[in-house]
Design a protein around this motif. Sequence first.
Motif, mmCIF file in Angstrom:
data_model
loop_
_atom_site.group_PDB
_atom_site.id
_atom_site.type_symbol
_atom_site.label_atom_id
_atom_site.label_comp_id
_atom_site.label_asym_id
_atom_site.label_seq_id
_atom_site.Cartn_x
_atom_site.Cartn_y
_atom_site.Cartn_z
ATOM 1 N N ASN A 51 0.829 -1.206 0.000
ATOM 2 C CA ASN A 51 0.000 0.000 0.000
ATOM 3 C C ASN A 51 0.867 1.260 0.000
ATOM 4 O OD1 ASN A 51 -2.229 -1.688 0.135
ATOM 5 N ND2 ASN A 51 -2.294 -1.613 2.355
ATOM 6 N N ARG A 52 1.927 1.254 0.790
ATOM 7 C CA ARG A 52 2.834 2.406 0.850
ATOM 8 C C ARG A 52 3.518 2.620 -0.505
ATOM 9 N NH1 ARG A 52 6.836 3.316 5.743
ATOM 10 N NH2 ARG A 52 4.785 3.281 6.668
ATOM 11 N N THR A 53 3.932 1.520 -1.143
ATOM 12 C CA THR A 53 4.575 1.617 -2.452
ATOM 13 C C THR A 53 3.619 2.175 -3.492
ATOM 14 O OG1 THR A 53 5.996 -0.265 -1.904
ATOM 15 C CG2 THR A 53 5.790 0.307 -4.233
ATOM 16 N N LEU A 54 2.370 1.732 -3.479
ATOM 17 C CA LEU A 54 1.385 2.258 -4.422
ATOM 18 C C LEU A 54 1.167 3.757 -4.235
ATOM 19 C CD1 LEU A 54 -1.300 -0.571 -4.476
ATOM 20 C CD2 LEU A 54 0.101 0.194 -6.394
ATOM 21 N N VAL A 55 1.072 4.194 -3.001
ATOM 22 C CA VAL A 55 0.863 5.618 -2.731
ATOM 23 C C VAL A 55 2.071 6.432 -3.196
ATOM 24 C CG1 VAL A 55 0.629 7.345 -0.909
ATOM 25 C CG2 VAL A 55 -0.770 5.293 -0.848
ATOM 26 N N LEU A 56 3.272 5.973 -2.877
ATOM 27 C CA LEU A 56 4.469 6.721 -3.253
ATOM 28 C C LEU A 56 4.661 6.755 -4.767
ATOM 29 C CD1 LEU A 56 6.941 5.613 -0.443
ATOM 30 C CD2 LEU A 56 5.759 7.795 -0.690
ATOM 31 N N LEU A 57 4.444 5.631 -5.448
ATOM 32 C CA LEU A 57 4.552 5.616 -6.911
ATOM 33 C C LEU A 57 3.492 6.507 -7.547
ATOM 34 C CD1 LEU A 57 5.331 1.879 -7.697
ATOM 35 C CD2 LEU A 57 6.840 3.840 -7.962
ATOM 36 N N GLY A 58 2.295 6.500 -6.995
ATOM 37 C CA GLY A 58 1.241 7.356 -7.518
ATOM 38 C C GLY A 58 1.555 8.827 -7.347
ATOM 39 N N LEU A 59 2.069 9.200 -6.175
ATOM 40 C CA LEU A 59 2.445 10.598 -5.948
ATOM 41 C C LEU A 59 3.581 11.021 -6.875
ATOM 42 C CD1 LEU A 59 2.247 10.825 -2.062
ATOM 43 C CD2 LEU A 59 0.669 11.785 -3.744
ATOM 44 N N PHE A 60 4.555 10.125 -7.087
ATOM 45 C CA PHE A 60 5.629 10.417 -8.028
ATOM 46 C C PHE A 60 5.067 10.604 -9.436
ATOM 47 C CE2 PHE A 60 8.605 8.897 -11.258
ATOM 48 C CZ PHE A 60 9.642 9.798 -11.073
ATOM 49 N N GLN B 102 -1.435 16.626 -26.129
ATOM 50 C CA GLN B 102 -2.569 15.936 -26.728
ATOM 51 C C GLN B 102 -3.857 16.370 -26.030
ATOM 52 O OE1 GLN B 102 -1.860 11.805 -26.190
ATOM 53 N NE2 GLN B 102 -1.860 11.900 -23.976
ATOM 54 N N ALA B 103 -4.964 16.175 -26.710
ATOM 55 C CA ALA B 103 -6.247 16.682 -26.215
ATOM 56 C C ALA B 103 -6.621 16.111 -24.846
ATOM 57 C CB ALA B 103 -7.345 16.399 -27.228
ATOM 58 N N GLY B 104 -6.342 14.850 -24.612
ATOM 59 C CA GLY B 104 -6.747 14.229 -23.356
ATOM 60 C C GLY B 104 -5.613 14.026 -22.380
ATOM 61 N N TRP B 105 -4.697 14.989 -22.279
ATOM 62 C CA TRP B 105 -3.533 14.798 -21.419
ATOM 63 C C TRP B 105 -3.919 14.693 -19.948
ATOM 64 C CZ3 TRP B 105 -1.715 17.825 -17.465
ATOM 65 C CH2 TRP B 105 -2.268 19.093 -17.345
ATOM 66 N N LEU B 106 -5.057 15.249 -19.572
ATOM 67 C CA LEU B 106 -5.495 15.126 -18.176
ATOM 68 C C LEU B 106 -5.838 13.676 -17.822
ATOM 69 C CD1 LEU B 106 -7.656 18.293 -17.513
ATOM 70 C CD2 LEU B 106 -5.570 17.602 -16.346
ATOM 71 N N LEU B 107 -6.197 12.884 -18.825
ATOM 72 C CA LEU B 107 -6.501 11.479 -18.564
ATOM 73 C C LEU B 107 -5.261 10.687 -18.153
ATOM 74 C CD1 LEU B 107 -9.043 10.707 -21.429
ATOM 75 C CD2 LEU B 107 -9.505 11.024 -18.998
ATOM 76 N N THR B 108 -4.074 11.216 -18.483
ATOM 77 C CA THR B 108 -2.854 10.521 -18.072
ATOM 78 C C THR B 108 -2.656 10.591 -16.556
ATOM 79 O OG1 THR B 108 -1.496 12.479 -18.453
ATOM 80 C CG2 THR B 108 -1.701 10.931 -20.277
ATOM 81 N N LEU B 109 -3.377 11.468 -15.883
ATOM 82 C CA LEU B 109 -3.319 11.525 -14.426
ATOM 83 C C LEU B 109 -4.150 10.415 -13.770
ATOM 84 C CD1 LEU B 109 -3.554 15.349 -13.727
ATOM 85 C CD2 LEU B 109 -1.583 13.866 -13.395
ATOM 86 N N ALA B 110 -4.957 9.726 -14.557
ATOM 87 C CA ALA B 110 -5.824 8.685 -13.996
ATOM 88 C C ALA B 110 -5.021 7.533 -13.399
ATOM 89 C CB ALA B 110 -6.784 8.176 -15.056
ATOM 90 N N ALA B 111 -3.974 7.099 -14.069
ATOM 91 C CA ALA B 111 -3.184 5.967 -13.573
ATOM 92 C C ALA B 111 -2.494 6.276 -12.247
ATOM 93 C CB ALA B 111 -2.180 5.520 -14.619
#
Length: 69
Positions: A11-20, A40-49
Amino acid sequence: MKIALPKRWINRTLVLLGLFGVVFQLTAAVYAWWHGISLQAGWLLTLAAPLLCVASGAIPALQLQKEAQ
């Protein structure tokens, strides 16, 4: 309300990788804006992952390893 990292390593690794990932995506967007590069038009969607990684590590219902209460 105190915000703290999860205690379990997955869980800690997921949070840290997501914040990075969020910081990296926003830095890349600012860099592109600064240099006049069109995104690109949908660059905000790259924040989803990365946001999904943060949610998977921080929200108890989505955690891979359940945290002890």
